[in-house]
Motif scaffolding. Structure first.
Motif, short mmCIF file in Angstrom:
data_model
loop_
_atom_site.label_atom_id
_atom_site.label_comp_id
_atom_site.label_asym_id
_atom_site.label_seq_id
_atom_site.Cartn_x
_atom_site.Cartn_y
_atom_site.Cartn_z
N PRO A 24 0.82 -1.21 0.00
CA PRO A 24 0.00 0.00 0.00
C PRO A 24 0.85 1.26 0.00
CG PRO A 24 -0.18 -1.20 2.09
CD PRO A 24 0.53 -2.09 1.14
N THR A 25 0.54 2.17 -0.90
CA THR A 25 1.37 3.35 -1.14
C THR A 25 0.49 4.59 -1.16
OG1 THR A 25 2.89 2.02 -2.46
CG2 THR A 25 3.02 4.41 -2.72
N LEU A 26 0.87 5.59 -0.38
CA LEU A 26 0.12 6.85 -0.34
C LEU A 26 0.71 7.83 -1.34
CD1 LEU A 26 -2.14 8.40 1.14
CD2 LEU A 26 -0.38 9.24 2.72
N ASP A 41 -13.01 7.33 -9.30
CA ASP A 41 -11.64 7.05 -9.74
C ASP A 41 -10.96 5.97 -8.89
OD1 ASP A 41 -9.66 7.57 -11.67
OD2 ASP A 41 -8.52 8.81 -10.26
N SER A 42 -11.72 5.19 -8.15
CA SER A 42 -11.12 4.15 -7.31
C SER A 42 -10.53 3.00 -8.12
CB SER A 42 -12.14 3.60 -6.31
OG SER A 42 -12.42 4.53 -5.30
N LEU A 100 -4.71 6.23 -1.27
CA LEU A 100 -3.95 5.06 -0.86
C LEU A 100 -4.12 4.00 -1.94
CD1 LEU A 100 -2.31 3.63 1.45
CD2 LEU A 100 -4.51 2.67 2.19
N TYR A 101 -3.00 3.59 -2.57
CA TYR A 101 -3.03 2.65 -3.68
C TYR A 101 -2.71 1.24 -3.20
CZ TYR A 101 -3.21 6.63 -6.84
OH TYR A 101 -3.62 7.77 -7.49
N ASN A 117 -3.80 -0.17 -10.26
CA ASN A 117 -3.78 1.12 -9.57
C ASN A 117 -5.09 1.43 -8.86
OD1 ASN A 117 -1.04 1.85 -10.42
ND2 ASN A 117 -1.97 1.98 -12.46
N GLU A 118 -5.72 0.38 -8.32
CA GLU A 118 -6.87 0.59 -7.44
C GLU A 118 -6.46 1.50 -6.29
OE1 GLU A 118 -9.54 -2.00 -4.25
OE2 GLU A 118 -8.47 -3.05 -5.86
N SER A 119 -7.37 2.39 -5.89
CA SER A 119 -7.01 3.32 -4.82
C SER A 119 -8.23 3.75 -4.02
CB SER A 119 -6.31 4.56 -5.38
OG SER A 119 -7.21 5.37 -6.12
N LEU A 120 -7.96 4.27 -2.84
CA LEU A 120 -8.95 4.78 -1.91
C LEU A 120 -8.66 6.25 -1.66
CD1 LEU A 120 -11.21 4.23 0.30
CD2 LEU A 120 -9.29 3.90 1.88
#
Length: 478
Positions: free
Chosen positions: A132-134, A442-443, A139-140, A449-452
């Motif tokens: 997980p990468t911010l 855009d999640s 958060l990806y 590249n799924e993200s929150l």
């Protein structure tokens, strides 16, 4: 615990309640994100080709977080079988928990799932899918939005409620964190039957959907159903030389192309007679927004007829999602005897999945070119669903979302399917269903590249905390 509030929410000023819970959510938010990142690091893909040990580890991690809340009388990791009898196979592990309601309060069942989609190719990700990468406000990571953030919305909301009220509140809560939603929920019906007493509730919150945009919440009220199957088209008993017989003998690829082309009109609308559409009101949504959110290339036009959101929420759609045929690199000058394709259809609310399958089968058989032989197998069905928005649970949820976001929620449909909701309704017919979520346009759930978005997540978490608080002040008999 906050000292400003009485232990009875019913006698507290609503604005004071909102601010106390907002403060509790904010104070715990770094720890909530830290817990979420630990969950995202577990590659809990529930598909058969992946290691089941990771799904088991994910279930154990979720159970540990739930036990740490200190409010449940029961917390267990449980399984149910896929199928019945000698052919039954073990399903993936789910986490269940329950605390009993007191003093006439209702019980709410909170659902999410801890399994995730396969990550796909690492080179399609800007950062490793399970690291997980911010980046900025997002958060990806695989599962960061779908649906481990849904789990943490439940856990974070209960934490906030406990911080404000202590663990001795009256609301009943059941928790169901499934472990195989992304692989078809194949043991779901058995699991519900076997765990009915643990999961029974007056209202059910399914935290597995979208919000309208970064600043506007949404309540999902319509879901399309799904019909998927493998279609095999055959024209020859064996491959033949294209130079010897081409022009006289129909190859399977030609037959497949001709047959699949009958599924759509020239504008891309579904052309299968008998597949119906639903009459749903849709918000404004123009082509520019569609192009931006879907990633349409310059010059590529949308397909279908009618309002754009009607096409996505209320009309059928058919997609060929896979083809088994020689690759270009391995293509030889032969007439193919057979071609297999995966057909995925979305069915409008109001039409049954079994009826739609029969209609699709009849259409394909009637339009098979050159007398091609057809075979259909690998069938997967999912029923569409319409939410009854007239109940008290929707009213309480809408009020909570409005307080948390500063905007009233938009009622939306979703083009995708959550087939198990119909099974929840069958098992608990008197329960009110709410479909909420932590995602935004855009999640990119299921995609690289799924993200929150952290702002959306925080507001969704606060919405649920406020919803729980409102139910804790509500007499279930009223």
């Amino acid at each position: 615990m906050t000292d400003a509030l009485p232990t009875d929410f019913a006698s507290a000023d609503p604005a004071t309640v909102t601010e106390a819970l907002r403060d509790a959510v904010t104070a715990a938010f770094p720890a909530t994100i830290a817990d979420l990142t630990r969950l995202v690091k577990i590659p809990s893909v529930s598909w058969a080709a992946f290691d089941r040990a990771h799904v088991a580890a994910s279930a154990d991690a979720v159970a540990e977080l739930v036990r740490g809340l200190g409010v449940f009388d029961l917390v267990e990791v449980r399984h149910a079988a896929i199928g019945d009898g000698a052919d039954a196979a073990p399903g993936q592990p789910a986490v269940v928990a329950r605390r009993a309601a007191r003093n006439g309060r209702p019980t709410v069942l909170l659902y999410a799932h801890h399994d995730v989609q396969p990550p796909g190719l690492d080179e399609d990700w800007e950062s490793a899918p399970f690291e997980p990468t911010l980046r900025g406000d997002r958060l990806y990571g695989r599962g960061a939005a779908d649906d481990k953030a849904g789990i943490m919305a439940h856990i974070g909301a209960i934490r906030a409620l406990t911080e404000v009220l202590g663990a001795d509140f009256d609301l009943g809560i059941a928790l169901f964190i499934e472990g195989e939603e992304e692989s078809g929920s194949l043991s779901f019906a058995n699991f519900l039957r076997e765990n009915r007493e643990v999961l029974e509730a007056d209202a059910i919150v399914v935290a597995d959907s979208n919000n309208w945009d970064l600043e506007t919440p949404a309540l999902t009220v319509a879901l399309r159903g799904a019909v998927a199957f493998r279609l095999t088209i055959s024209t020859l008993t064996h491959a033949s030389h294209s130079g010897m017989f081409g022009g006289a003998v129909p190859d399977a690829m030609l037959a497949a192309i001709r047959l699949l082309s009958t599924l759509h009109d020239a504008d891309g609308s579904v052309a299968v007679e008998g597949l119906t559409s639903a009459d749903l009101e849709t918000p404004e949504y123009d082509e520019a927004q569609l192009r931006a959110e879907a990633g349409l290339l310059d010059g590529v036009t949308p397909i279908g007829r009618g309002a754009i959101l009607s096409r996505i929420w209320a009309q059928p759609a058919i997609t060929v999602t896979g083809i088994d045929a020689p690759s270009v690199a391995n293509a030889s000058n032969t007439l193919l005897p057979s071609v297999a394709v995966r057909v995925s259809a979305r069915i409008a609310p109001g039409q049954s999945d079994t009826e739609a399958l029969a209609i699709l089968r009849e259409h394909l058989e009637q339009h098979a070119p050159f007398g091609a032989h057809l075979a259909i197998d690998g069938i997967e069905l999912g029923r569409p669903f319409l939410v009854d928005t007239s109940g008290w649970a929707v009213a309480e949820s809408n009020a909570a979302m409005t307080d948390a976001w500063g905007k009233a929620p938009v009622e939306i449909g979703v083009g995708g399917s959550i087939p198990f909701i119909a099974e929840l309704v069958e098992e608990f017919p008197s329960a009110q269903i709410l479909v909420t979520g932590v995602e935004d346009p855009d999640s990119r759930a299921h995609s690289p590249n799924e993200s929150l978005h952290l702002g959306v997540f925080k507001r969704a978490l606060l919405s649920e905390a406020l919803f729980l608080a409102r139910l804790d002040a509500r007499d279930s008999r009223s």
